[in-house]
Design a protein around this motif. Structure first.
Motif, PDB file in Angstrom:
ATOM      1  N   ARG A   1      40.873 101.907 -29.070  1.00  0.00           N
ATOM      2  CA  ARG A   1      40.859 102.147 -30.414  1.00  0.00           C
ATOM      3  C   ARG A   1      42.716 102.035 -30.433  1.00  0.00           C
ATOM      4  NH1 ARG A   1      39.912 108.821 -30.964  1.00  0.00           N
ATOM      5  NH2 ARG A   1      37.484 108.158 -31.163  1.00  0.00           N
ATOM      6  N   THR A   2      42.772 101.590 -32.253  1.00  0.00           N
ATOM      7  CA  THR A   2      44.325 101.596 -32.329  1.00  0.00           C
ATOM      8  C   THR A   2      45.371 102.808 -32.155  1.00  0.00           C
ATOM      9  OG1 THR A   2      44.028 101.911 -34.400  1.00  0.00           O
ATOM     10  CG2 THR A   2      43.284 100.069 -34.139  1.00  0.00           C
ATOM     11  N   LEU A   3      46.575 102.756 -31.867  1.00  0.00           N
ATOM     12  CA  LEU A   3      47.340 104.141 -32.306  1.00  0.00           C
ATOM     13  C   LEU A   3      46.909 104.207 -33.239  1.00  0.00           C
ATOM     14  CD1 LEU A   3      50.519 102.355 -30.349  1.00  0.00           C
ATOM     15  CD2 LEU A   3      48.511 104.672 -29.433  1.00  0.00           C
ATOM     16  N   LEU A   4      46.539 104.193 -34.270  1.00  0.00           N
ATOM     17  CA  LEU A   4      47.013 104.559 -35.716  1.00  0.00           C
ATOM     18  C   LEU A   4      45.277 105.957 -35.463  1.00  0.00           C
ATOM     19  CD1 LEU A   4      47.519 105.961 -38.958  1.00  0.00           C
ATOM     20  CD2 LEU A   4      45.933 103.411 -39.144  1.00  0.00           C
ATOM     21  N   GLU A   5      44.356 104.780 -34.748  1.00  0.00           N
ATOM     22  CA  GLU A   5      43.106 105.699 -34.897  1.00  0.00           C
ATOM     23  C   GLU A   5      42.946 107.262 -33.765  1.00  0.00           C
ATOM     24  OE1 GLU A   5      39.692 102.428 -35.824  1.00  0.00           O
ATOM     25  OE2 GLU A   5      40.884 101.629 -33.672  1.00  0.00           O
ATOM     26  N   TRP A   6      43.832 107.171 -32.361  1.00  0.00           N
ATOM     27  CA  TRP A   6      44.578 108.267 -31.888  1.00  0.00           C
ATOM     28  C   TRP A   6      44.335 108.688 -32.558  1.00  0.00           C
ATOM     29  CZ3 TRP A   6      41.138 108.566 -27.513  1.00  0.00           C
ATOM     30  CH2 TRP A   6      41.188 107.825 -26.961  1.00  0.00           C
ATOM     31  N   SER A   7      45.378 108.894 -33.669  1.00  0.00           N
ATOM     32  CA  SER A   7      46.195 109.670 -34.412  1.00  0.00           C
ATOM     33  C   SER A   7      44.792 110.305 -34.891  1.00  0.00           C
ATOM     34  CB  SER A   7      47.309 109.503 -34.764  1.00  0.00           C
ATOM     35  OG  SER A   7      48.611 109.501 -33.922  1.00  0.00           O
ATOM     36  N   ALA A   8      44.876 109.930 -36.344  1.00  0.00           N
ATOM     37  CA  ALA A   8      43.454 110.279 -37.103  1.00  0.00           C
ATOM     38  C   ALA A   8      42.742 111.188 -36.259  1.00  0.00           C
ATOM     39  CB  ALA A   8      43.208 108.836 -37.529  1.00  0.00           C
ATOM     40  N   ALA A   9      41.984 110.703 -34.892  1.00  0.00           N
ATOM     41  CA  ALA A   9      41.153 111.728 -34.151  1.00  0.00           C
ATOM     42  C   ALA A   9      41.658 112.780 -34.055  1.00  0.00           C
ATOM     43  CB  ALA A   9      40.660 110.629 -33.329  1.00  0.00           C
ATOM     44  N   ALA A  10      42.775 113.047 -33.430  1.00  0.00           N
ATOM     45  CA  ALA A  10      43.347 114.216 -33.777  1.00  0.00           C
ATOM     46  C   ALA A  10      43.501 115.441 -34.389  1.00  0.00           C
ATOM     47  CB  ALA A  10      44.713 114.141 -32.635  1.00  0.00           C
ATOM     48  N   ALA A  11      43.443 114.514 -35.914  1.00  0.00           N
ATOM     49  CA  ALA A  11      43.806 115.918 -37.191  1.00  0.00           C
ATOM     50  C   ALA A  11      41.723 116.164 -37.988  1.00  0.00           C
ATOM     51  CB  ALA A  11      44.640 114.787 -38.010  1.00  0.00           C
ATOM     52  N   ALA A  12      40.954 115.230 -36.373  1.00  0.00           N
ATOM     53  CA  ALA A  12      39.628 115.500 -37.625  1.00  0.00           C
ATOM     54  C   ALA A  12      39.578 115.944 -38.450  1.00  0.00           C
ATOM     55  CB  ALA A  12      38.591 114.922 -36.432  1.00  0.00           C
ATOM     56  N   GLY A  13      39.757 117.695 -38.136  1.00  0.00           N
ATOM     57  CA  GLY A  13      39.260 118.334 -39.083  1.00  0.00           C
ATOM     58  C   GLY A  13      40.086 118.588 -40.467  1.00  0.00           C
ATOM     59  N   ALA A  14      40.696 118.035 -41.074  1.00  0.00           N
ATOM     60  CA  ALA A  14      42.113 117.391 -42.051  1.00  0.00           C
ATOM     61  C   ALA A  14      40.919 117.300 -43.128  1.00  0.00           C
ATOM     62  CB  ALA A  14      43.040 116.378 -42.169  1.00  0.00           C
ATOM     63  N   GLY A  15      41.605 117.656 -44.278  1.00  0.00           N
ATOM     64  CA  GLY A  15      40.214 117.641 -45.611  1.00  0.00           C
ATOM     65  C   GLY A  15      40.906 116.638 -46.000  1.00  0.00           C
ATOM     66  N   ARG A  16      42.100 115.996 -46.106  1.00  0.00           N
ATOM     67  CA  ARG A  16      42.158 114.716 -46.193  1.00  0.00           C
ATOM     68  C   ARG A  16      43.536 114.450 -45.518  1.00  0.00           C
ATOM     69  NH1 ARG A  16      45.349 113.820 -52.562  1.00  0.00           N
ATOM     70  NH2 ARG A  16      43.719 112.126 -52.021  1.00  0.00           N
ATOM     71  N   LEU A  17      42.956 112.925 -45.178  1.00  0.00           N
ATOM     72  CA  LEU A  17      44.334 112.150 -44.149  1.00  0.00           C
ATOM     73  C   LEU A  17      44.844 111.302 -44.620  1.00  0.00           C
ATOM     74  CD1 LEU A  17      44.442 110.852 -41.489  1.00  0.00           C
ATOM     75  CD2 LEU A  17      42.533 109.719 -41.648  1.00  0.00           C
ATOM     76  N   ILE A  18      46.202 111.448 -44.580  1.00  0.00           N
ATOM     77  CA  ILE A  18      47.181 110.716 -45.424  1.00  0.00           C
ATOM     78  C   ILE A  18      47.761 109.299 -44.854  1.00  0.00           C
ATOM     79  CG2 ILE A  18      49.177 111.065 -47.385  1.00  0.00           C
ATOM     80  CD1 ILE A  18      47.524 113.648 -47.609  1.00  0.00           C
ATOM     81  N   VAL A  19      47.829 108.730 -44.903  1.00  0.00           N
ATOM     82  CA  VAL A  19      48.503 107.210 -43.734  1.00  0.00           C
ATOM     83  C   VAL A  19      49.537 107.274 -44.847  1.00  0.00           C
ATOM     84  CG1 VAL A  19      47.743 105.385 -42.740  1.00  0.00           C
ATOM     85  CG2 VAL A  19      45.584 107.203 -42.720  1.00  0.00           C
ATOM     86  N   VAL A  20      51.203 107.228 -43.884  1.00  0.00           N
ATOM     87  CA  VAL A  20      52.025 106.028 -45.006  1.00  0.00           C
ATOM     88  C   VAL A  20      52.351 105.611 -44.196  1.00  0.00           C
ATOM     89  CG1 VAL A  20      54.770 106.978 -45.684  1.00  0.00           C
ATOM     90  CG2 VAL A  20      52.917 109.114 -45.707  1.00  0.00           C
TER      91      VAL A  20
END
Length: 184
Positions: free
Chosen positions: A28-47
């Protein structure tokens, strides 16, 4: 838990020498790992710059691009709708949803909670915060230091068992990435 996630993925990565959030580790990309950690988020906002790895994510840029974590937080926070948010770096391959849940739980009656590393140092890009508190703090903050912004909010320090894969481990250099690959 009603929360949004803001992932900071737009820095210059001077020590890394490439697009760090897009770097692969463990399939996975590093970004995907961090996003997976926040899997329960209502919105995922990537800056950061648009990367086609997170369908459905809201992608925004700090102004100017690469300006640092405080402008990036400001840009991401503008998209947050939930009463709470997790603020994460995009290079945390060992952070998991259980760690995020622990941060959110610790912050439920406070302004925020922040992960601390094995030496007790705050990891400002691994925390949970009350949205209104961050908005108020940003509106009054003229500086550029994330520590200078978040430290005075007196967040609860959260420790997690280190094990072989510390949740706070970030990949700042190619050597860090190689070490993460070995650990995975």
């Amino acid at each position: 838990m009603d929360f949004d996630a803001v992932l900071l993925a737009g820095g210059r990565a001077r020590r890394f020498g490439a697009d760090k959030p897009a770097a692969p580790v463990g399939g996975r990309t590093l970004l995907e790992w961090s996003a997976a950690a926040a899997a329960g988020a209502g919105r995922l906002i990537v800056v950061g710059p648009r990367r086609d790895v997170l369908p459905g994510a809201v992608v925004v840029r700090e102004d100017p691009p690469g300006a640092g974590p405080v402008p990036a937080l400001r840009a991401g926070l503008a998209e947050v709708r939930a009463p709470r948010l997790v603020l994460l770096a995009a290079d945390l391959p060992f952070l998991r949803p259980a760690h995020v849940a622990r941060l959110l739980d610790a912050a439920k009656d406070r302004a925020g909670a922040v992960l601390v590393d094995g030496d007790g140092r705050e990891q400002w890009l691994a925390g949970a915060w009350r949205t209104t508190t961050l908005r108020d703090a940003l509106a009054a903050y003229p500086g550029t230091s994330l520590r200078g912004l978040l430290g005075p909010l007196d967040p609860i320090p959260v420790t997690v068992p280190e094990g072989d894969r510390p949740a706070w481990y970030d990949c700042d250099t190619p050597e860090d990435l190689a070490a993460a690959e070995r650990l995975l």
